[in-house]
Design an enzyme around this catalytic site. Structure first.
Site, PDB file in Angstrom:
ATOM      1  N   ASP A  73       0.956  -1.243  -0.064  1.00 46.80           N
ATOM      2  CA  ASP A  73      -0.107  -0.517   0.044  1.00 46.80           C
ATOM      3  C   ASP A  73       0.975   1.266  -0.170  1.00 46.80           C
ATOM      4  OD1 ASP A  73      -2.527   1.571   0.613  1.00 46.80           O
ATOM      5  OD2 ASP A  73      -2.117   1.290   2.559  1.00 46.80           O
ATOM      6  N   THR A 100      -1.304   0.604  -5.590  1.00 45.86           N
ATOM      7  CA  THR A 100      -1.511  -0.268  -4.724  1.00 45.86           C
ATOM      8  C   THR A 100      -0.762  -1.588  -5.448  1.00 45.86           C
ATOM      9  OG1 THR A 100      -3.096   0.790  -3.448  1.00 45.86           O
ATOM     10  CG2 THR A 100      -2.435  -1.588  -3.140  1.00 45.86           C
TER      11      THR A 100
HETATM   12  O1  LIG Z   1      -2.151   6.905  11.611  1.00 43.61           O
HETATM   13  C1  LIG Z   1      -2.702   7.219  10.684  1.00 43.61           C
HETATM   14  O2  LIG Z   1      -3.136   7.864  10.936  1.00 43.61           O
HETATM   15  C2  LIG Z   1      -2.739   6.274   9.569  1.00 43.61           C
HETATM   16  C3  LIG Z   1      -1.468   4.886   9.307  1.00 43.61           C
HETATM   17  C4  LIG Z   1      -1.990   4.814   8.021  1.00 43.61           C
HETATM   18  O3  LIG Z   1      -1.306   4.904   6.684  1.00 43.61           O
HETATM   19  C5  LIG Z   1      -1.900   2.706   7.931  1.00 43.61           C
HETATM   20  C6  LIG Z   1      -2.792   2.670   7.199  1.00 43.61           C
HETATM   21  O4  LIG Z   1      -2.943   2.733   5.664  1.00 43.61           O
HETATM   22  C7  LIG Z   1      -3.855   1.258   7.409  1.00 43.61           C
HETATM   23  C8  LIG Z   1      -2.415   0.254   7.718  1.00 43.61           C
HETATM   24  O5  LIG Z   1      -1.986  -0.099   6.662  1.00 43.61           O
HETATM   25  O6  LIG Z   1      -2.550  -0.209   8.786  1.00 43.61           O
HETATM   26 CA   LIG Z   2      -2.052   0.555   4.884  1.00 41.93          CA
HETATM   27 MG   LIG Z   3      -2.055   2.266  -1.806  1.00 42.20          MG
END
Ligand SMILES: O=C(O)/C=C/C(=O)CC(=O)CC(=O)O
Ligand SMILES: [Ca+2]
Ligand SMILES: [Mg+2]
Length: 420
Positions: free
Chosen positions: A237, A261
């Site tokens: 991701d 992704t």
């Molecule tokens: O804690 C946050 O604000 C953001 C976290 C992420 O970017 C994580 C997300 O995409 C979900 C994951 O990969 O666990």
């Molecule tokens: Ca993620």
């Molecule tokens: Mg992505």
């Protein structure tokens, strides 16, 4: 005795007869896509096996599910059909079964060298959701984005948190990723900047491919959720942390994630993973009844991330993690997703969220590994806070059996510069 195939399989291969993961491939550049399973260094063409009448059980005998451009029809048939296919293929490929082994012309048509094929997305993905199921990742992100007061929001221990991702930009392993442009998080009183992301990251995840769906308005019981999951893939991701940090309040990730992704081409079935099942972490507080499963399990899948820095010959390992670190299981994620009546459809993708373990060497993204760029990583001759143009990121994952591996192959992508 360990089951073996007449197809030669090297001991370090991810694809022995115990695995038999499903993908979609083109044997030659001009040919039609078709479903296949991986066996050693070969792909078994399921359209050929079906046309030869070798799927002769009650669920698959008269089905055209292997004469399709994708696996949606097959995965939508549900577990009895998946079991039948696995039994049929394991028998057909076994060392002691003459049907294919002793038929050179069928063998030549059905087994294609893996180095020659082009892999495609295995399913048409109608919807993609990304969960946030590793407690270590949630805590580290909380510390970095929101500070030490309350790094993990209290809701996190009650509810598998997720955001709706973008299905259209999911690509197959090997596809280049163009660095996104966007608004970056301002520092201090400065206005936001606009331009190529300065904090491009990977997120090491796995994703569940939904098999049989559920009807709108009819939630899936958590104890039956596994029957709706066909298998797992590796997933990256890709995340632009500067865009994400500025845009995510209050509705969550948007353009910081939707530019790309990547998934690995081979779907490893839950049946192949079953020997590697392990107890999921104990939940404290106990989950609400609709999330309390009788058997709560993860799988012992060791995961590694490598970066090949731009211009360098060597690939450097940057993290070692394990699927076992997930707090919320994939079955709890699926049950939660449907509890409001939302319908899932065959081919939908449910990302687990970044799979970080407890130790710094097991963190699943650069945001955590470099602590938002404060502690650069040294990679052979160079250092990285975030990804640079030309960097290639490669994930791999596998389970260690007694004398064999059940693996996922690789999930890779290279960063190309933003458009001018
Ligand atoms: O804690 C946050 O604000 C953001 C976290 C992420 O970017 C994580 C997300 O995409 C979900 C994951 O990969 O666990
Ligand atoms: Ca993620
Ligand atoms: Mg992505």
């Amino acid at each position: 005795m360990v089951l073996t195939s007449f197809v030669e399989v090297q001991p370090d291969s991810h694809f022995p007869i115990q695995n038999l993961p499903y993908g979609v491939f083109k044997p030659e550049p001009g040919s039609e896509p078709r479903p296949g399973v991986a066996i050693g260094d070969y792909v078994l063409d399921l359209s050929v096996i079906a046309s030869a009448g070798l799927f002769d059980g009650p669920f698959l005998k008269n089905s055209d599910c292997f004469n399709q451009l994708n696996l949606n029809k097959f995965v939508g048939l549900g577990r009895p059909a998946w079991k039948e296919a696995r039994v049929t293929l394991q028998k057909l490929l076994s060392a002691t079964e003459p049907t294919l082994r002793d038929n050179p012309s069928l063998r030549q048509k059905a087994l294609v060298s893996m180095v020659k094929v082009q892999m495609l997305l295995p399913v048409v993905i109608g919807d993609y959701t990304d969960f946030f199921a590793s407690m270590h990742h949630a805590k580290n992100c909380g510390l970095i984005f929101r500070g030490p007061e309350n790094p993990v929001n209290p809701n996190w221990f009650h509810i598998p948190i997720a955001y709706h991702g973008r299905a259209s930009s999911i690509v197959i392993s090997g596809t280049d990723i163009i660095r996104p442009r966007g608004q970056g998080h301002p520092t201090g009183n400065s206005p936001p900047y606009f331009g190529p992301s300065r904090k491009l990251d990977f997120e090491m995840e796995m994703a569940a491919v939904v098999g049989a769906g559920n009807e709108l308005g009819k939630p899936v019981d958590v104890n039956e959720a596994a029957d709706h999951i066909f298998g797992l893939v590796l997933m990256n991701d890709w995340s632009a942390r500067d865009i994400q940090a500025w845009e995510y309040v209050p509705l969550g990730p948007f353009l910081g994630k939707s530019f790309g992704t990547t998934i690995s081409p081979w779907i490893v079935t839950l049946d192949a993973l079953e020997p590697f099942a392990s107890d999921a972490p104990k939940k404290n507080p106990p989950p609400l009844p609709y999330l309390a499963e009788k058997i709560s399990k993860n799988y012992d899948i060791s995961l590694q991330v490598f970066v090949k820095p731009a211009g360098q010959e060597d690939t450097c390992i940057v993290t070692r993690s394990n699927f076992m670190h997930l707090y919320w299981t994939i079955t709890q994620q699926l049950a939660h997703h449907t509890i409001n009546g939302c319908n899932l459809r065959p081919g939908d993708l449910l990302g687990t969220g970044t799979i970080s373990g407890p130790e710094p060497e097991s963190y699943g993204c650069l945001l955590e590994l470099t602590w938002n760029g404060q502690k650069p990583l040294s990679l052979g001759g160079s250092t990285r806070k975030f990804l640079e143009d030309g960097d290639e990121v490669i994930f791999t994952g596998c389970c260690k059996g007694d004398g064999y591996l059940v693996g996922f192959g690789t999930c890779s992508g290279k960063i190309l510069p933003s458009p001018p």
